[in-house]
Each structure stands twice: as structure tokens, then as C-alpha cells.
Write an enzyme that holds these catalytic residues in place. Structure first.
Site, PDB file in Angstrom:
ATOM      1  N   VAL A  37       0.892  -1.209  -0.216  1.00 41.93           N
ATOM      2  CA  VAL A  37       0.034  -0.023   0.052  1.00 41.93           C
ATOM      3  C   VAL A  37       0.790   1.325  -0.116  1.00 41.93           C
ATOM      4  CG1 VAL A  37      -2.295  -1.159   0.851  1.00 41.93           C
ATOM      5  CG2 VAL A  37      -0.272  -0.398   2.381  1.00 41.93           C
ATOM      6  N   CYS A  38       2.179   1.117  -0.367  1.00 37.40           N
ATOM      7  CA  CYS A  38       3.098   2.383  -0.388  1.00 37.40           C
ATOM      8  C   CYS A  38       3.119   2.680  -2.001  1.00 37.40           C
ATOM      9  CB  CYS A  38       4.562   2.068   0.339  1.00 37.40           C
ATOM     10  SG  CYS A  38       5.366   3.410   0.313  1.00 37.40           S
TER      11      CYS A  38
END
Length: 325
Positions: free
Chosen positions: A173-174
Site C-alpha cells: 500500500v506504499c
């Protein structure tokens, strides 16, 4: 410089010397305490909360509490230590955080572990915070990060960091790598390898772990501890909203620099996703330990040290042989 990532590497087996994988010891001494496995859940709001932190500490697992409820940190430290458990907190580098460290010193509250948690940790502000903590509460074990270069590791260690987190944006999720053009996404394992050559103190591999086998690979290439977000998200015990989509249960999972965490659309380097509900976290931890015991048996040893010296081959993006769904 050899560049590769987790899915490009296969470790090569050695002769097995144990009758059963249960003989293999996965424990790790990390700072003042010893833990069952060299794994720590990411200090994110959708992965760790106070209830889970307490359970992890009670059961000899390492945890790092996130820093997004600043007022709760002092009561949290008191509660953990009054319960006979270790306190492991996160701090940032804003002015108020320097004051917070001084307040801890004044109140004689000494968390066993403090993690300085910044996306770009090779910075003057992090170096200043390391020195500040070591001046005021020198007995705390300081983890600093995140970095992606040997120079970053050296500078943080020289400033007084007891361990360094390696990984700039490889997490699920980066989106740092997409938003900025910088990071270790796609070559996280090679970055860890390069950083380990410069390190004199423990490294935490942070981000890019997609399978349990990646834990063994992280140890092979220099990690003492492996930080994992997405594999720990979406369990029964996990924080985060549960939603039903097309008859299936999902939990939300978002990055620490996302608008969902920040509550605003500013300097966003994280995204939100829904992860299918995975059942009990205890089952996942047990499976991780058993898989790591198997890894040790394949390495031809009885403990984690044996993983550090195994041979490997680079097989570009092919270890799944098309087996992905």
C-alpha cells in the site's frame, strides 16, 4: 551491483540434519528481549493496536505500536510496564516529538524500544532525534528508518541507532515509488543485501514481503528482523473496518502516509485496499513459525544462523512458474 527482488531468488538446500522441523529454533535476540520469530507486524493503524500489542508482548512476539494516537503513548507505556510487559512505541521528528522525549525522561518512563518512523529516514531530522533520545533516555533501544542505502545505515548507526529499518516504498500500500520516482520497490532484497554490507548493528527488512519464504530470504541477505504489513492485515483480531463485497468478508488496509491515515489529501504516499478476511492471527503466526522451521531444515541447520550462509540462484521473476491466480 547485483539487482534482484524476493521473487527473483531461490535459496539452495543443504543436507538436512534434523529428524523433524520442530527441532529447528526460530528465536531471535533483538535488543533487550528474545522473541519467538524474527518477524514484527508493521506499525500501521490497520495492523497494530493496543490490544494486539499486549497479546504480542505476552506471547513473546515483537511489536511496534504506531504513532498516530500521540496522546495515548504515555498511558500505553505505563499500562504495558505495569503489566510486566515491554513497551515499544513510535515517534516522528516534529518539534513536539522532541518535547515528548524530554517528558518521558522527566517522568522516568523508559520504553524498552523506540522506533523513529519516517518515510525518508536518511535525514538530519532523524539523526537529531536519535541523538536526542540517546541523550535523554539512553537505555531505550532505538530503531531508526527508513533507509535504502549503505550510507543511510552508516549515518544512523553512527548517530547512535541500535537498529535500522531498510525499505523505501516496497510495500503493497506504499506508492512512494510511483509518486516520487524514488525507492527500493522492485529491488528491496538487493537493497537489503547492499545495506547489510555496511551495517554493524541489526537491520529490519521493511516492506515487499509477500510470502513466508520471503522471511528466510530476508535473513539470508542480512536482516535480523522482518517487518510485515499486508500478510498481517485483515485477520479477525486486526484493527480496521470489516466490509462485505460480493458475499466475501474484507478488511481495509492502508499505508501510513495515506490520506486515510492522515485524514487529508496532502503529501500522500500511501493507498487504501481491501484484503480478504484471513481468519485468526494466531494461526498465521504459527504457520509462519513452522514455515521458517522448514526453511532452517532446508538450510541444513538448527537455527536462524544457518540461513545466513546458504547459496542462492537468481531466476528472474520465475519462481512462481505462472502459479499466481
Amino acid at each position: 551491483m547485483k539487482i534482484f527482488d524476493y521473487e527473483d531468488i531461490q535459496l539452495i538446500p543443504n543436507k538436512c540434519i534434523v529428524e523433524s522441523r520442530s527441532e529447528c529454533d526460530t528465536t531471535i535476540q533483538f535488543g533487550p528481549k528474545k522473541f519467538k520469530i524474527p518477524v514484527v507486524p508493521a506499525n500501521m493503524q490497520t495492523v497494530m493496536n493496543e490490544k494486539l500489542a499486549k497479546w504480542f508482548a505476552e506471547n513473546d512476539y515483537f511489536y511496534i505500536m504506531h504513532r498516530f494516537d500521540e496522546e495515548a503513548r504515555i498511558p500505553f507505556i505505563k499500562h504495558m510496564q505495569n503489566s510486566g510487559l515491554f513497551a515499544s512505541i513510535s515517534v516522528g521528528v516534529k518539534k513536539a516529538e522532541f518535547d515528548f522525549i524530554e517528558k518521558l525522561a522527566q517522568e522516568k518512563l523508559i520504553p524498552e524500544y523506540i522506533t523513529i518512523d519516517i518515510a525518508h529516514g536518511h535525514s538530519d531530522s532523524v539523526i537529531n532525534m536519535i541523538k536526542h533520545i540517546k541523550t535523554h533516555i539512553p537505555d531505550s533501544f532505538v530503531i531508526a528508518g527508513n533507509v535504502g542505502t549503505p550510507e543511510g545505515v552508516r549515518e544512523l548507526e553512527n548517530a547512535g541507532a541500535d537498529a535500522t529499518k531498510v525499505g523505501i516504498g516496497p510495500g503493497r500500500v506504499c506508492i512512494t515509488k510511483i509518486k516520487t520516482g524514488f525507492g527500493t520497490g522492485g529491488w528491496q532484497l538487493a537493497a537489503l543485501n547492499i545495506c547489510s554490507k555496511a551495517a554493524r548493528k541489526p537491520l529490519i527488512a521493511d516492506g515487499g514481503i509477500r510470502t513466508h519464504g520471503d522471511i528466510a530470504k530476508s535473513i539470508r541477505f542480512g536482516a535480523s528482523m522482518v517487518m510485515i504489513g499486508s500478510l498481517f492485515a485483515a485477520h479477525e483480531e486486526s484493527p480496521g473496518e470489516t466490509v462485505e463485497l460480493d458475499g466475501k468478508q474484507y478488511k481495509e488496509y492502508f499505508g501510513s502516509a495515506s490520506e486515510f491515515q492522515k485524514g487529508e489529501h496532502k503529501n500522500v504516499e500511501g493507498k487504501k485496499m481491501f484484503v480478504e478476511h484471513k481468519g485468526s492471527l494466531m494461526d498465521t503466526l504459527k504457520e509462519m513459525q513452522q514455515d521458517l522451521q522448514s526453511s532452517i531444515s532446508y538450510a541444513g541447520g538448527k537455527d536462524l544462523k544457518s540461513l545466513r550462509t546458504v547459496d542462492y540462484v537468481i531466476v528472474r521473476n520465475s519462481i512462481f512458474n505462472g502459479d499466481r491466480d
